[in-house]
Design an enzyme around this catalytic site. Structure first.
Site, PDB file in Angstrom:
ATOM      1  N   ASP A  33     -38.487 -14.497 -52.244  1.00  0.00           N
ATOM      2  CA  ASP A  33     -39.775 -14.815 -51.604  1.00  0.00           C
ATOM      3  C   ASP A  33     -39.969 -16.323 -51.660  1.00  0.00           C
ATOM      4  OD1 ASP A  33     -42.778 -14.963 -51.112  1.00  0.00           O
ATOM      5  OD2 ASP A  33     -42.566 -12.795 -51.244  1.00  0.00           O
ATOM      6  N   GLY A  77     -51.505 -10.982 -42.720  1.00  0.00           N
ATOM      7  CA  GLY A  77     -52.854 -11.001 -43.276  1.00  0.00           C
ATOM      8  C   GLY A  77     -53.723  -9.959 -42.612  1.00  0.00           C
ATOM      9  N   TYR A 150     -49.216 -10.729 -33.622  1.00  0.00           N
ATOM     10  CA  TYR A 150     -48.608 -10.103 -34.814  1.00  0.00           C
ATOM     11  C   TYR A 150     -47.991  -8.750 -34.434  1.00  0.00           C
ATOM     12  CZ  TYR A 150     -48.662  -7.589 -39.333  1.00  0.00           C
ATOM     13  OH  TYR A 150     -48.332  -6.830 -40.434  1.00  0.00           O
ATOM     14  N   LYS A 154     -43.946  -7.522 -34.248  1.00  0.00           N
ATOM     15  CA  LYS A 154     -43.454  -6.318 -34.939  1.00  0.00           C
ATOM     16  C   LYS A 154     -42.667  -5.443 -33.953  1.00  0.00           C
ATOM     17  CE  LYS A 154     -45.008  -6.718 -39.207  1.00  0.00           C
ATOM     18  NZ  LYS A 154     -44.064  -6.972 -40.312  1.00  0.00           N
ATOM     19  N   ASN A 179     -52.524  -0.037 -42.660  1.00  0.00           N
ATOM     20  CA  ASN A 179     -53.439  -0.674 -43.637  1.00  0.00           C
ATOM     21  C   ASN A 179     -53.258  -0.168 -45.080  1.00  0.00           C
ATOM     22  OD1 ASN A 179     -55.550  -2.176 -44.769  1.00  0.00           O
ATOM     23  ND2 ASN A 179     -56.631  -2.168 -42.819  1.00  0.00           N
ATOM     24  N   ALA A 194     -59.626  -5.391 -45.101  1.00  0.00           N
ATOM     25  CA  ALA A 194     -60.973  -4.872 -45.344  1.00  0.00           C
ATOM     26  C   ALA A 194     -61.129  -4.189 -46.720  1.00  0.00           C
ATOM     27  CB  ALA A 194     -61.371  -3.931 -44.221  1.00  0.00           C
ATOM     28  N   ARG A 221     -60.848   3.021 -39.244  1.00  0.00           N
ATOM     29  CA  ARG A 221     -59.505   2.750 -39.762  1.00  0.00           C
ATOM     30  C   ARG A 221     -59.136   3.884 -40.733  1.00  0.00           C
ATOM     31  NH1 ARG A 221     -60.060  -0.659 -36.529  1.00  0.00           N
ATOM     32  NH2 ARG A 221     -59.472  -2.852 -36.560  1.00  0.00           N
ATOM     33  N   ARG A 284     -58.515   3.233 -35.303  1.00  0.00           N
ATOM     34  CA  ARG A 284     -57.089   3.421 -35.619  1.00  0.00           C
ATOM     35  C   ARG A 284     -56.981   4.465 -36.731  1.00  0.00           C
ATOM     36  NH1 ARG A 284     -54.147  -1.856 -36.573  1.00  0.00           N
ATOM     37  NH2 ARG A 284     -53.819  -1.706 -34.338  1.00  0.00           N
TER      38      ARG A 284
HETATM   39  P1  NAD Z   1     -47.720  -9.883 -48.396  1.00  0.00           P
HETATM   40  O1  NAD Z   1     -48.236 -11.055 -47.626  1.00  0.00           O
HETATM   41  O2  NAD Z   1     -48.356  -9.603 -49.716  1.00  0.00           O
HETATM   42  O3  NAD Z   1     -46.149 -10.022 -48.603  1.00  0.00           O
HETATM   43  C1  NAD Z   1     -45.308 -10.687 -47.690  1.00  0.00           C
HETATM   44  C2  NAD Z   1     -44.481 -11.681 -48.486  1.00  0.00           C
HETATM   45  O4  NAD Z   1     -43.600 -12.361 -47.586  1.00  0.00           O
HETATM   46  C3  NAD Z   1     -45.339 -12.772 -49.152  1.00  0.00           C
HETATM   47  O5  NAD Z   1     -45.170 -12.757 -50.558  1.00  0.00           O
HETATM   48  C4  NAD Z   1     -44.834 -14.069 -48.543  1.00  0.00           C
HETATM   49  O6  NAD Z   1     -44.774 -15.156 -49.453  1.00  0.00           O
HETATM   50  C5  NAD Z   1     -43.429 -13.658 -48.089  1.00  0.00           C
HETATM   51  N1  NAD Z   1     -42.949 -14.592 -47.071  1.00  0.00           N
HETATM   52  C6  NAD Z   1     -43.627 -15.054 -45.989  1.00  0.00           C
HETATM   53  N2  NAD Z   1     -42.889 -15.945 -45.330  1.00  0.00           N
HETATM   54  C7  NAD Z   1     -41.709 -16.059 -46.002  1.00  0.00           C
HETATM   55  C8  NAD Z   1     -40.555 -16.838 -45.813  1.00  0.00           C
HETATM   56  N3  NAD Z   1     -40.457 -17.695 -44.797  1.00  0.00           N
HETATM   57  N4  NAD Z   1     -39.538 -16.708 -46.700  1.00  0.00           N
HETATM   58  C9  NAD Z   1     -39.636 -15.862 -47.755  1.00  0.00           C
HETATM   59  N5  NAD Z   1     -40.712 -15.091 -47.978  1.00  0.00           N
HETATM   60  C10 NAD Z   1     -41.750 -15.191 -47.118  1.00  0.00           C
HETATM   61  O7  NAD Z   1     -47.854  -8.634 -47.409  1.00  0.00           O
HETATM   62  P2  NAD Z   1     -47.695  -7.083 -47.708  1.00  0.00           P
HETATM   63  O8  NAD Z   1     -49.030  -6.466 -47.529  1.00  0.00           O
HETATM   64  O9  NAD Z   1     -46.949  -6.864 -48.974  1.00  0.00           O
HETATM   65  O10 NAD Z   1     -46.804  -6.646 -46.463  1.00  0.00           O
HETATM   66  C11 NAD Z   1     -45.392  -6.472 -46.555  1.00  0.00           C
HETATM   67  C12 NAD Z   1     -44.838  -6.161 -45.177  1.00  0.00           C
HETATM   68  O11 NAD Z   1     -45.469  -5.000 -44.644  1.00  0.00           O
HETATM   69  C13 NAD Z   1     -45.049  -7.268 -44.138  1.00  0.00           C
HETATM   70  O12 NAD Z   1     -43.934  -7.318 -43.298  1.00  0.00           O
HETATM   71  C14 NAD Z   1     -46.252  -6.795 -43.361  1.00  0.00           C
HETATM   72  O13 NAD Z   1     -46.292  -7.334 -42.062  1.00  0.00           O
HETATM   73  C15 NAD Z   1     -46.021  -5.290 -43.361  1.00  0.00           C
HETATM   74  N6  NAD Z   1     -47.271  -4.550 -43.177  1.00  0.00           N
HETATM   75  C16 NAD Z   1     -48.200  -4.544 -44.166  1.00  0.00           C
HETATM   76  C17 NAD Z   1     -49.394  -3.844 -43.964  1.00  0.00           C
HETATM   77  C18 NAD Z   1     -50.455  -3.801 -45.010  1.00  0.00           C
HETATM   78  O14 NAD Z   1     -51.483  -3.172 -44.761  1.00  0.00           O
HETATM   79  N7  NAD Z   1     -50.282  -4.407 -46.170  1.00  0.00           N
HETATM   80  C19 NAD Z   1     -49.603  -3.162 -42.772  1.00  0.00           C
HETATM   81  C20 NAD Z   1     -48.631  -3.211 -41.797  1.00  0.00           C
HETATM   82  C21 NAD Z   1     -47.437  -3.881 -42.009  1.00  0.00           C
HETATM   83  N1  GDD Z   2     -60.499  -8.371 -43.574  1.00  0.00           N
HETATM   84  C1  GDD Z   2     -61.775  -8.033 -43.421  1.00  0.00           C
HETATM   85  N2  GDD Z   2     -62.720  -8.653 -44.198  1.00  0.00           N
HETATM   86  N3  GDD Z   2     -62.117  -7.102 -42.496  1.00  0.00           N
HETATM   87  C2  GDD Z   2     -63.410  -6.773 -42.383  1.00  0.00           C
HETATM   88  C3  GDD Z   2     -64.415  -7.352 -43.170  1.00  0.00           C
HETATM   89  C4  GDD Z   2     -64.053  -8.340 -44.119  1.00  0.00           C
HETATM   90  O1  GDD Z   2     -64.864  -8.912 -44.844  1.00  0.00           O
HETATM   91  N4  GDD Z   2     -65.608  -6.815 -42.819  1.00  0.00           N
HETATM   92  C5  GDD Z   2     -65.347  -5.921 -41.860  1.00  0.00           C
HETATM   93  N5  GDD Z   2     -64.031  -5.902 -41.575  1.00  0.00           N
HETATM   94  C6  GDD Z   2     -63.409  -5.107 -40.505  1.00  0.00           C
HETATM   95  C7  GDD Z   2     -62.518  -5.906 -39.553  1.00  0.00           C
HETATM   96  O2  GDD Z   2     -63.319  -6.619 -38.635  1.00  0.00           O
HETATM   97  C8  GDD Z   2     -61.717  -4.794 -38.906  1.00  0.00           C
HETATM   98  O3  GDD Z   2     -62.421  -4.245 -37.824  1.00  0.00           O
HETATM   99  C9  GDD Z   2     -61.596  -3.752 -40.032  1.00  0.00           C
HETATM  100  O4  GDD Z   2     -62.554  -4.127 -41.046  1.00  0.00           O
HETATM  101  C10 GDD Z   2     -60.225  -3.699 -40.670  1.00  0.00           C
HETATM  102  O5  GDD Z   2     -59.852  -5.016 -40.983  1.00  0.00           O
HETATM  103  P1  GDD Z   2     -58.506  -5.378 -41.780  1.00  0.00           P
HETATM  104  O6  GDD Z   2     -58.330  -4.422 -42.880  1.00  0.00           O
HETATM  105  O7  GDD Z   2     -58.591  -6.819 -42.140  1.00  0.00           O
HETATM  106  O8  GDD Z   2     -57.378  -5.284 -40.679  1.00  0.00           O
HETATM  107  P2  GDD Z   2     -56.910  -4.187 -39.588  1.00  0.00           P
HETATM  108  O9  GDD Z   2     -56.994  -2.789 -40.082  1.00  0.00           O
HETATM  109  O10 GDD Z   2     -57.643  -4.449 -38.325  1.00  0.00           O
HETATM  110  O11 GDD Z   2     -55.392  -4.600 -39.438  1.00  0.00           O
HETATM  111  C11 GDD Z   2     -54.626  -4.645 -40.629  1.00  0.00           C
HETATM  112  O12 GDD Z   2     -53.823  -3.536 -40.740  1.00  0.00           O
HETATM  113  C12 GDD Z   2     -52.664  -3.534 -39.944  1.00  0.00           C
HETATM  114  C13 GDD Z   2     -51.913  -2.242 -40.140  1.00  0.00           C
HETATM  115  O13 GDD Z   2     -52.710  -1.139 -39.940  1.00  0.00           O
HETATM  116  C14 GDD Z   2     -53.932  -5.982 -40.708  1.00  0.00           C
HETATM  117  O14 GDD Z   2     -53.589  -6.277 -42.054  1.00  0.00           O
HETATM  118  C15 GDD Z   2     -52.681  -6.013 -39.922  1.00  0.00           C
HETATM  119  O15 GDD Z   2     -51.970  -7.207 -40.238  1.00  0.00           O
HETATM  120  C16 GDD Z   2     -51.863  -4.777 -40.281  1.00  0.00           C
HETATM  121  O16 GDD Z   2     -50.662  -4.761 -39.591  1.00  0.00           O
END
Ligand code: NAD
Ligand code: GDD
Length: 329
Positions: A33, A77, A150, A154, A179, A194, A221, A284
């Protein structure tokens, strides 16, 4: 002989939990990482810090003795990071470059199997306009129309991984995460999703106060606790099914009802104020028909159980961070 795995993105949330799981299963694990995992290295045998956008780093961490690679590194994010548009170029460039580099090395070193973490964000927006009836079955991906760059990255990378499987014989496994939340996830700083954001807001607001929720709160969600995500990854990796397959919960909830759930867990009396903010798709939910059919398994834990654990963990993080803050000032 111990199986050898490389976890890319092990300094992050899901990657960190996955390393712990692989170690429990008896694997030898190399982590990589940009950063250390701030909650410890989860018992990894080796941690190599570096940037996977650099092909030399990819060549150094992908060695021919590996049995499996788990590719989770991405520029990632919650809604406040991916839906503002401000980070679009970085997200697409960084994540695509990482995937290109890791896959090319996996091909060069003849690695038998690789896992890729895709996202529900690749599903078309037109199927997620009705908050009460979103469609996220795997076969609804095309015609493609994700609502964020994003999601487009993917989708591109799913195709990239599948093309390496077709042309170079690497076994590929792809999951579309919905999520994922839980302890040790990002909970502050702008990239939090969220579940963590709402837990933090509730935890830091005094009894009788108001928490702000983006949007009208009627957007829906589903949220999946990280333990079940890791279980799904391991089951998919051990199966004969390439995917893409949803790994998510089917327990759909509105964001305001989610906030009410967290407030209930806290025992406080708080009110909700809906404010403008980046909201993403209207609705979703995971569709778990395919995962049940192919893996004979799907997540079952009730949302509330995971939220309780996460709320307690975030409350502890806030105490530690407030203590640090008061020592500095
Ligand atoms: P995270 O941000 O905690 O972990 C991703 C890691 O990738 C981070 O530690 C970051 O430092 C590392 N990284 C970024 N750029 C890099 C680089 N150039 N070289 C080396 N490392 C690098 O995110 P997460 O929630 O653990 O997600 C893991 C994977 O799952 C990601 O690909 C994300 O897109 C995917 N994903 C996560 C969610 C979720 O809800 N958490 C949903 C859908 C998809
Ligand atoms: N983050 C966040 N923070 N979201 C909030 C907040 C807040 O304080 N208050 C309300 N929300 C609402 C957002 O506006 C959105 O409609 C919903 O909560 C969910 O937000 P997130 O959890 O931030 O993201 P997401 O579900 O729209 O998308 C996430 O999930 C995907 C996979 O299902 C993201 O992390 C994506 O990157 C990921 O791929």
């Amino acid at each position: 002989m111990k199986k050898k795995a490389l976890v890319c993105g092990a300094g992050g949330f899901i990657g960190g939990h996955l390393v712990s799981r692989l170690k429990k299963e008896g694997y030898w694990v190399r982590s990589t990482d940009l950063k250390e995992n701030e909650y410890g290295n989860n018992g990894a045998d080796e941690m190599i810090l570096g940037d996977l956008r650099n092909p030399e780093l990819a060549a150094a961490v992908v060695t021919s003795d590996l049995d499996e690679i788990y590719q989770l590194a991405a520029d990632m994010g919650g809604a406040g990071f991916v839906f503002t548009g401000e980070h679009d170029a970085a997200i697409m460039h960084n994540s695509a470059t990482i995937n290109l580099n890791v896959l090319e090395e996996a091909k060069n070193k003849k690695i038998p199997k690789i896992f890729y973490s895709s996202s529900a964000c690749m599903y078309p927006e037109y199927n997620q306009l009705d908050p009460d009836n979103p469609t996220c079955s795997e076969d609804s991906a095309y015609p493609a129309a994700p609502d964020s760059e994003y999601g487009w990255e993917k989708l591109f990378s799913e195709r990239l991984f599948l093309s390496y499987q077709r042309n170079h014989g690497i076994q590929v496994r792809i999951a579309r995460f919905h999520n994922i939340f839980g302890p040790m996830g990002t909970w502050t700083g702008g990239r939090e999703k969220a579940p963590a954001a709402v837990c933090r807001k509730v935890a830091e607001t005094p009894d009788g106060g108001i928490i702000e929720i983006w949007g009208d709160g009627r957007q829906t969600r589903s949220f999946l606790i990280v333990d079940e995500c890791v279980e799904g990854i391991r089951r998919l990796m051990n199966s004969n099914f390439s995917g893409p397959v949803n790994i998510g919960s089917e327990e759909m909830i509105t964001i305001n009802d989610f906030a009410k759930m967290v407030i209930g867990i806290s025992g406080k009396k708080l009110s909700i104020k809906n404010i403008p903010g980046p909201t993403g798709v209207r609705g979703r939910n995971s569709d778990n028909t395919l995962i049940k059919e192919k893996l004979n398994w799907a997540p079952t834990q009730p949302l509330k159980n995971g939220v309780k654990k996460t709320y307690i963990w975030i409350t502890e993080q806030l105490k530690v961070s407030n203590k640090r803050h008061s020592i500095i000032h």
